[in-house]
Design a protein around this motif. Sequence first.
Motif, PDB file in Angstrom:
ATOM      1  N   TRP A  59       0.841  -1.198   0.000  1.00 41.54           N
ATOM      2  CA  TRP A  59       0.000   0.000   0.000  1.00 41.54           C
ATOM      3  C   TRP A  59       0.878   1.250   0.000  1.00 41.54           C
ATOM      4  O   TRP A  59       0.660   2.182  -0.775  1.00 41.54           O
ATOM      5  CB  TRP A  59      -0.905  -0.013   1.224  1.00 41.54           C
ATOM      6  N   ILE A  60       1.875   1.265   0.871  1.00 43.82           N
ATOM      7  CA  ILE A  60       2.764   2.424   0.970  1.00 43.82           C
ATOM      8  C   ILE A  60       3.607   2.571  -0.292  1.00 43.82           C
ATOM      9  O   ILE A  60       3.790   3.684  -0.812  1.00 43.82           O
ATOM     10  CB  ILE A  60       3.648   2.308   2.231  1.00 43.82           C
ATOM     11  N   VAL A  61       4.126   1.468  -0.811  1.00 43.83           N
ATOM     12  CA  VAL A  61       4.953   1.509  -2.019  1.00 43.83           C
ATOM     13  C   VAL A  61       4.147   2.032  -3.204  1.00 43.83           C
ATOM     14  O   VAL A  61       4.617   2.891  -3.963  1.00 43.83           O
ATOM     15  CB  VAL A  61       5.555   0.114  -2.312  1.00 43.83           C
ATOM     16  N   VAL A  62       2.909   1.546  -3.362  1.00 41.71           N
ATOM     17  CA  VAL A  62       2.058   2.007  -4.470  1.00 41.71           C
ATOM     18  C   VAL A  62       1.767   3.495  -4.324  1.00 41.71           C
ATOM     19  O   VAL A  62       1.788   4.246  -5.308  1.00 41.71           O
ATOM     20  CB  VAL A  62       0.753   1.182  -4.528  1.00 41.71           C
ATOM     21  N   TYR A  63       1.510   3.945  -3.111  1.00 42.41           N
ATOM     22  CA  TYR A  63       1.243   5.368  -2.885  1.00 42.41           C
ATOM     23  C   TYR A  63       2.434   6.221  -3.334  1.00 42.41           C
ATOM     24  O   TYR A  63       2.261   7.243  -3.996  1.00 42.41           O
ATOM     25  CB  TYR A  63       0.940   5.618  -1.408  1.00 42.41           C
ATOM     26  N   TYR A  64       3.642   5.807  -2.970  1.00 39.46           N
ATOM     27  CA  TYR A  64       4.814   6.582  -3.359  1.00 39.46           C
ATOM     28  C   TYR A  64       5.112   6.486  -4.851  1.00 39.46           C
ATOM     29  O   TYR A  64       5.479   7.484  -5.472  1.00 39.46           O
ATOM     30  CB  TYR A  64       6.047   6.133  -2.557  1.00 39.46           C
ATOM     31  N   LEU A  65       4.986   5.316  -5.436  1.00 40.61           N
ATOM     32  CA  LEU A  65       5.291   5.158  -6.857  1.00 40.61           C
ATOM     33  C   LEU A  65       4.313   5.905  -7.759  1.00 40.61           C
ATOM     34  O   LEU A  65       4.688   6.380  -8.831  1.00 40.61           O
ATOM     35  CB  LEU A  65       5.327   3.675  -7.238  1.00 40.61           C
ATOM     36  N   THR A  66       3.058   5.994  -7.341  1.00 36.93           N
ATOM     37  CA  THR A  66       2.057   6.689  -8.166  1.00 36.93           C
ATOM     38  C   THR A  66       1.940   8.162  -7.788  1.00 36.93           C
ATOM     39  O   THR A  66       1.083   8.862  -8.336  1.00 36.93           O
ATOM     40  CB  THR A  66       0.687   6.015  -8.028  1.00 36.93           C
ATOM     41  N   MET A  67       2.748   8.629  -6.881  1.00 39.18           N
ATOM     42  CA  MET A  67       2.765  10.029  -6.428  1.00 39.18           C
ATOM     43  C   MET A  67       1.398  10.492  -5.927  1.00 39.18           C
ATOM     44  O   MET A  67       0.927  11.583  -6.239  1.00 39.18           O
ATOM     45  CB  MET A  67       3.271  10.934  -7.536  1.00 39.18           C
ATOM     46  N   GLY A  68       0.729   9.635  -5.170  1.00 40.83           N
ATOM     47  CA  GLY A  68      -0.532  10.009  -4.540  1.00 40.83           C
ATOM     48  C   GLY A  68      -1.763   9.757  -5.379  1.00 40.83           C
ATOM     49  O   GLY A  68      -2.872  10.034  -4.926  1.00 40.83           O
ATOM     50  N   VAL A  69      -1.627   9.244  -6.591  1.00 37.41           N
ATOM     51  CA  VAL A  69      -2.778   8.987  -7.451  1.00 37.41           C
ATOM     52  C   VAL A  69      -3.511   7.725  -7.003  1.00 37.41           C
ATOM     53  O   VAL A  69      -4.728   7.615  -7.150  1.00 37.41           O
ATOM     54  CB  VAL A  69      -2.341   8.859  -8.929  1.00 37.41           C
ATOM     55  N   ALA A  70      -2.817   6.764  -6.482  1.00 44.63           N
ATOM     56  CA  ALA A  70      -3.424   5.517  -6.013  1.00 44.63           C
ATOM     57  C   ALA A  70      -2.869   5.233  -4.621  1.00 44.63           C
ATOM     58  O   ALA A  70      -1.888   5.836  -4.224  1.00 44.63           O
ATOM     59  CB  ALA A  70      -3.073   4.379  -6.969  1.00 44.63           C
ATOM     60  N   PRO A  71      -3.382   4.403  -3.827  1.00 46.53           N
ATOM     61  CA  PRO A  71      -4.563   3.560  -3.922  1.00 46.53           C
ATOM     62  C   PRO A  71      -5.872   4.319  -3.701  1.00 46.53           C
ATOM     63  O   PRO A  71      -6.876   4.012  -4.338  1.00 46.53           O
ATOM     64  CB  PRO A  71      -4.367   2.492  -2.872  1.00 46.53           C
ATOM     65  N   ILE A  72      -5.928   5.299  -2.812  1.00 44.80           N
ATOM     66  CA  ILE A  72      -7.147   6.096  -2.624  1.00 44.80           C
ATOM     67  C   ILE A  72      -6.730   7.563  -2.701  1.00 44.80           C
ATOM     68  O   ILE A  72      -6.237   8.135  -1.725  1.00 44.80           O
ATOM     69  CB  ILE A  72      -7.817   5.816  -1.264  1.00 44.80           C
TER      70      ILE A  72
END
Length: 98
Positions: A59-72
């Motif tokens: 969850w944290i990795v996705v948040y950083y990689l998408t620059m806040g666009v995902a997960p929510i």
Amino acid sequence: MPESKSRKTGQIGQKSKSPARAERGQRRADLRAEKPEPGPLPTWYKAIMFGLMIVGLLWIVVYYLTMGVAPIPQVGGWNIGIGFGVACVGFLMTTRWR
């Protein structure tokens, strides 16, 4: 010079126990001996425990990689808190791991 009162001890440096106190200690030891040893945890518990830790990290990795666009995207920086919360639940489950 008068002598001080001597202690009533069984051995040097140890106070003697009263019979009632010794009996209570023996009862506690007997109760502990009667408790069955807990068995190993079921497989599903371990899978959920490790799964929550991995989901929180992802969850944290996705948040950083998408620059806040995902997960929510609506919660913004709280995504980090959600990820840590999920991972912490997994880590708390490790306290019951045998």
